[in-house]
Design an enzyme around this catalytic site. Structure first.
Site, PDB file in Angstrom:
ATOM      1  N   TYR A  58     167.012 -19.355  51.721  1.00  0.00           N
ATOM      2  CA  TYR A  58     166.436 -18.334  51.061  1.00  0.00           C
ATOM      3  C   TYR A  58     165.694 -19.381  49.806  1.00  0.00           C
ATOM      4  CZ  TYR A  58     165.627 -13.987  48.606  1.00  0.00           C
ATOM      5  OH  TYR A  58     164.803 -13.068  48.015  1.00  0.00           O
ATOM      6  N   HIS A  89     172.558  -9.318  56.289  1.00  0.00           N
ATOM      7  CA  HIS A  89     172.351 -10.554  55.189  1.00  0.00           C
ATOM      8  C   HIS A  89     171.335 -11.402  56.131  1.00  0.00           C
ATOM      9  CE1 HIS A  89     172.904 -13.743  52.407  1.00  0.00           C
ATOM     10  NE2 HIS A  89     173.046 -14.570  53.129  1.00  0.00           N
TER      11      HIS A  89
END
Length: 156
Positions: A58, A89
């Protein structure tokens, strides 16, 4: 008709690799593949390769964007691994990484090669990090080098 194509040999290229520590047992192989391809096939000098570690996939777009903004690099290679688990997720991390990296490439106008594995299992990730399915880190490195040369040809 004009056709623009380019090769991957780019001896003077300055390349940054940003790589996620999370899943580093897989990402280390991606990094080895990328560096090998840059040096052996692309003929990039060791001193022109910079490696930046970040916590996870991320965070790759932020690091890639910061590297691109310096003006020091001809391309950025992003390496990481996102493996699907039992929650949503995976979608957030994989989508955030891919969309973010695409935006960095468009905004900076330098190649940002996507070497982030998004797999259903650890086994699939291992296969794509240097076993049955090749090494996606090496593929990302070759993509970055080719795109450096394609963009040079477009601007010439």
């Amino acid at each position: 008709m004009n056709i623009i194509e380019a090769n991957v040999a780019t001896p003077d290229a300055r390349v940054a690799i940003t790589i996620a520590r999370f899943n580093n047992f897989i990402n280390d192989s991606l990094l080895e593949g990328a560096i090998d391809a840059l040096k052996r096939i692309g003929q990039v000098k060791d001193e022109n390769i910079t490696v930046v570690w970040v916590p996870g996939a991320y965070e790759l777009p932020l690091a890639a964007g910061a590297l691109a903004k310096t003006g020091k690099y001809d391309a950025v290679i992003a390496l990481g691994t996102v493996i699907r688990g039992g929650t949503a997720h995976f979608e957030y991390v994989a989508g955030g990484a891919s969309n973010g990296l695409a935006h960095v490439a468009q905004d900076s106008e330098i190649p940002v090669a996507f070497g982030v594995l998004t797999t259903e299992s650890i086994e699939q990730a291992i296969e794509r990090a240097g076993t049955k399915a090749g090494n996606k880190g090496a593929e990302a490195a070759l993509t970055a080098l080719e795109m450096i040369n394609v963009l040079k040809a477009i601007k010439a």
